[in-house]
Every structure is written in structure tokens, then in C-alpha cells.
Design a protein around this motif. Structure first.
Motif, PDB file in Angstrom:
ATOM      1  N   SER A 139      92.474  47.318 -41.256  1.00 41.78           N
ATOM      2  CA  SER A 139      92.495  48.458 -42.175  1.00 41.78           C
ATOM      3  C   SER A 139      91.224  48.506 -43.014  1.00 41.78           C
ATOM      4  O   SER A 139      90.677  49.581 -43.268  1.00 41.78           O
ATOM      5  CB  SER A 139      93.720  48.392 -43.081  1.00 41.78           C
ATOM      6  OG  SER A 139      94.893  48.486 -42.310  1.00 41.78           O
ATOM      7  N   LEU A 140      90.731  47.357 -43.439  1.00 41.33           N
ATOM      8  CA  LEU A 140      89.469  47.311 -44.190  1.00 41.33           C
ATOM      9  C   LEU A 140      88.302  47.777 -43.320  1.00 41.33           C
ATOM     10  O   LEU A 140      87.391  48.464 -43.807  1.00 41.33           O
ATOM     11  CB  LEU A 140      89.220  45.905 -44.727  1.00 41.33           C
ATOM     12  CG  LEU A 140      90.127  45.474 -45.870  1.00 41.33           C
ATOM     13  CD1 LEU A 140      89.957  43.985 -46.147  1.00 41.33           C
ATOM     14  CD2 LEU A 140      89.854  46.299 -47.122  1.00 41.33           C
ATOM     15  N   ALA A 141      88.312  47.428 -42.040  1.00 36.49           N
ATOM     16  CA  ALA A 141      87.260  47.893 -41.129  1.00 36.49           C
ATOM     17  C   ALA A 141      87.323  49.407 -40.958  1.00 36.49           C
ATOM     18  O   ALA A 141      86.291  50.075 -40.908  1.00 36.49           O
ATOM     19  CB  ALA A 141      87.388  47.192 -39.774  1.00 36.49           C
ATOM     20  N   VAL A 142      88.537  49.950 -40.879  1.00 28.26           N
ATOM     21  CA  VAL A 142      88.700  51.405 -40.773  1.00 28.26           C
ATOM     22  C   VAL A 142      88.135  52.077 -42.019  1.00 28.26           C
ATOM     23  O   VAL A 142      87.368  53.035 -41.934  1.00 28.26           O
ATOM     24  CB  VAL A 142      90.184  51.783 -40.568  1.00 28.26           C
ATOM     25  CG1 VAL A 142      90.399  53.277 -40.731  1.00 28.26           C
ATOM     26  CG2 VAL A 142      90.661  51.318 -39.191  1.00 28.26           C
ATOM     27  N   VAL A 143      88.499  51.570 -43.182  1.00 27.99           N
ATOM     28  CA  VAL A 143      88.025  52.159 -44.441  1.00 27.99           C
ATOM     29  C   VAL A 143      86.507  52.039 -44.550  1.00 27.99           C
ATOM     30  O   VAL A 143      85.833  52.962 -45.010  1.00 27.99           O
ATOM     31  CB  VAL A 143      88.750  51.507 -45.636  1.00 27.99           C
ATOM     32  CG1 VAL A 143      88.103  51.893 -46.956  1.00 27.99           C
ATOM     33  CG2 VAL A 143      90.211  51.904 -45.633  1.00 27.99           C
ATOM     34  N   ARG A 203      89.619  55.482 -49.427  1.00 28.64           N
ATOM     35  CA  ARG A 203      90.427  54.613 -50.278  1.00 28.64           C
ATOM     36  C   ARG A 203      91.498  53.982 -49.400  1.00 28.64           C
ATOM     37  O   ARG A 203      91.977  54.591 -48.459  1.00 28.64           O
ATOM     38  CB  ARG A 203      91.117  55.409 -51.377  1.00 28.64           C
ATOM     39  CG  ARG A 203      90.164  55.975 -52.386  1.00 28.64           C
ATOM     40  CD  ARG A 203      90.946  56.729 -53.437  1.00 28.64           C
ATOM     41  NE  ARG A 203      90.054  57.285 -54.422  1.00 28.64           N
ATOM     42  CZ  ARG A 203      90.454  58.002 -55.447  1.00 28.64           C
ATOM     43  NH1 ARG A 203      91.745  58.261 -55.600  1.00 28.64           N
ATOM     44  NH2 ARG A 203      89.593  58.477 -56.298  1.00 28.64           N
ATOM     45  N   LEU A 204      91.885  52.761 -49.754  1.00 26.19           N
ATOM     46  CA  LEU A 204      92.924  52.056 -49.020  1.00 26.19           C
ATOM     47  C   LEU A 204      94.006  51.610 -49.992  1.00 26.19           C
ATOM     48  O   LEU A 204      93.705  51.068 -51.053  1.00 26.19           O
ATOM     49  CB  LEU A 204      92.354  50.823 -48.306  1.00 26.19           C
ATOM     50  CG  LEU A 204      93.362  49.881 -47.640  1.00 26.19           C
ATOM     51  CD1 LEU A 204      94.114  50.571 -46.511  1.00 26.19           C
ATOM     52  CD2 LEU A 204      92.668  48.624 -47.149  1.00 26.19           C
ATOM     53  N   ALA A 205      95.250  51.845 -49.633  1.00 19.21           N
ATOM     54  CA  ALA A 205      96.391  51.332 -50.387  1.00 19.21           C
ATOM     55  C   ALA A 205      97.205  50.456 -49.454  1.00 19.21           C
ATOM     56  O   ALA A 205      97.542  50.872 -48.349  1.00 19.21           O
ATOM     57  CB  ALA A 205      97.247  52.483 -50.906  1.00 19.21           C
ATOM     58  N   VAL A 206      97.478  49.236 -49.881  1.00 13.07           N
ATOM     59  CA  VAL A 206      98.341  48.333 -49.124  1.00 13.07           C
ATOM     60  C   VAL A 206      99.640  48.229 -49.915  1.00 13.07           C
ATOM     61  O   VAL A 206      99.644  47.777 -51.055  1.00 13.07           O
ATOM     62  CB  VAL A 206      97.694  46.941 -48.944  1.00 13.07           C
ATOM     63  CG1 VAL A 206      98.621  46.016 -48.182  1.00 13.07           C
ATOM     64  CG2 VAL A 206      96.350  47.076 -48.232  1.00 13.07           C
ATOM     65  N   LYS A 239      98.725  51.408 -45.683  1.00 13.23           N
ATOM     66  CA  LYS A 239      99.384  50.548 -44.704  1.00 13.23           C
ATOM     67  C   LYS A 239     100.407  49.694 -45.415  1.00 13.23           C
ATOM     68  O   LYS A 239     100.341  49.498 -46.613  1.00 13.23           O
ATOM     69  CB  LYS A 239      98.373  49.682 -43.961  1.00 13.23           C
ATOM     70  CG  LYS A 239      97.767  48.575 -44.789  1.00 13.23           C
ATOM     71  CD  LYS A 239      96.997  47.561 -44.011  1.00 13.23           C
ATOM     72  CE  LYS A 239      97.641  46.568 -43.155  1.00 13.23           C
ATOM     73  NZ  LYS A 239      98.939  46.287 -42.828  1.00 13.23           N
ATOM     74  N   ALA A 240     101.345  49.212 -44.647  1.00 16.39           N
ATOM     75  CA  ALA A 240     102.339  48.280 -45.162  1.00 16.39           C
ATOM     76  C   ALA A 240     101.820  46.857 -45.008  1.00 16.39           C
ATOM     77  O   ALA A 240     101.119  46.546 -44.047  1.00 16.39           O
ATOM     78  CB  ALA A 240     103.654  48.457 -44.416  1.00 16.39           C
ATOM     79  N   VAL A 268      95.444  43.690 -42.377  1.00 13.86           N
ATOM     80  CA  VAL A 268      94.663  44.179 -43.518  1.00 13.86           C
ATOM     81  C   VAL A 268      93.184  44.202 -43.137  1.00 13.86           C
ATOM     82  O   VAL A 268      92.457  45.135 -43.495  1.00 13.86           O
ATOM     83  CB  VAL A 268      94.901  43.311 -44.772  1.00 13.86           C
ATOM     84  CG1 VAL A 268      93.956  43.705 -45.895  1.00 13.86           C
ATOM     85  CG2 VAL A 268      96.351  43.418 -45.231  1.00 13.86           C
ATOM     86  N   GLU A 269      92.737  43.214 -42.384  1.00 13.40           N
ATOM     87  CA  GLU A 269      91.331  43.165 -41.964  1.00 13.40           C
ATOM     88  C   GLU A 269      90.963  44.396 -41.136  1.00 13.40           C
ATOM     89  O   GLU A 269      89.885  44.969 -41.311  1.00 13.40           O
ATOM     90  CB  GLU A 269      91.045  41.884 -41.166  1.00 13.40           C
ATOM     91  CG  GLU A 269      91.106  40.611 -41.994  1.00 13.40           C
ATOM     92  CD  GLU A 269      92.533  40.152 -42.299  1.00 13.40           C
ATOM     93  OE1 GLU A 269      92.691  39.363 -43.241  1.00 13.40           O
ATOM     94  OE2 GLU A 269      93.481  40.591 -41.622  1.00 13.40           O
TER      95      GLU A 269
END
Length: 96
Positions: free
Chosen positions: A45-49, A56-59, A34-35, A42-43
Motif C-alpha cells: 500500500s505504501l508503494a501504491v501511495v 493519502r493512505l489510511a490503514v 486498507k485494512a 502495508v508495504e
């Protein structure tokens, strides 16, 4: 699906809405990016991960149009992930 870069089927899916519990059905090792200035937090996206097994998550710096803004970076990261490469890139190649 693509074969050329990874030698086997690769699935790329965009997802930003829906029930997080349905993500548990995904069995392939997922990579999410995500951008940092996107409308999706970001929260979230963290829940999705967290709902995905071994994700893995890349911001990355940018906005929702990040793949259009920085295609060289996004493509390199996607191909590295699909090839099973270590996710720690040499960022100097993408600065400037």
C-alpha cells in the motif's frame, strides 16, 4: 460516479494488482485505504501511495471486508475525503 454528496463527478476505483508505474497517470488527488489485517501488505500500500501524486493512505483496523464490517466508518471517511474535509476525524464516534 456520484454527484449528490460532492456536487461534481467522483471516481471510486478498487485496485490491488498491476504495474505501479501506470498509477502515475492518475491526475485526481487519490485517497487509499486498507485494512490492517488484509492480504495486501502495508508495504504494498505504501508503494501504491508513493506511485501516486499527492496520495493519502489510511490503514484502518479490520480485514478485507472492512467496508462491510464498518460501513459507517468507511462511508464517513470516503465522504470526508470527497468533500475535501480535514482527514483527522473524531474517532470517538466510531468506537464501541
Amino acid at each position: 460516479m456520484g454527484y449528490r454528496e460532492v456536487g461534481e463527478p467522483a471516481h471510486l476505483v478498487g485496485w490491488s494488482d498491476g504495474a505501479l508505474d501506470t498509477l502515475a497517470e492518475i491526475t485526481a488527488p487519490p485517497w487509499c485505504f486498507k485494512a490492517d489485517r488484509d492480504e495486501v501488505t502495508v508495504e504494498h500500500s505504501l508503494a501504491v501511495v508513493a506511485a501516486l501524486s499527492e496520495a493519502r493512505l489510511a490503514v484502518l483496523p479490520g480485514m478485507h471486508t472492512l467496508p462491510l464490517e464498518r460501513p459507517e466508518l468507511v462511508n464517513w471517511l470516503i465522504l470526508s475525503f470527497l468533500r475535501g474535509a480535514d482527514p483527522a476525524p473524531d474517532w470517538s464516534a466510531f468506537t464501541g
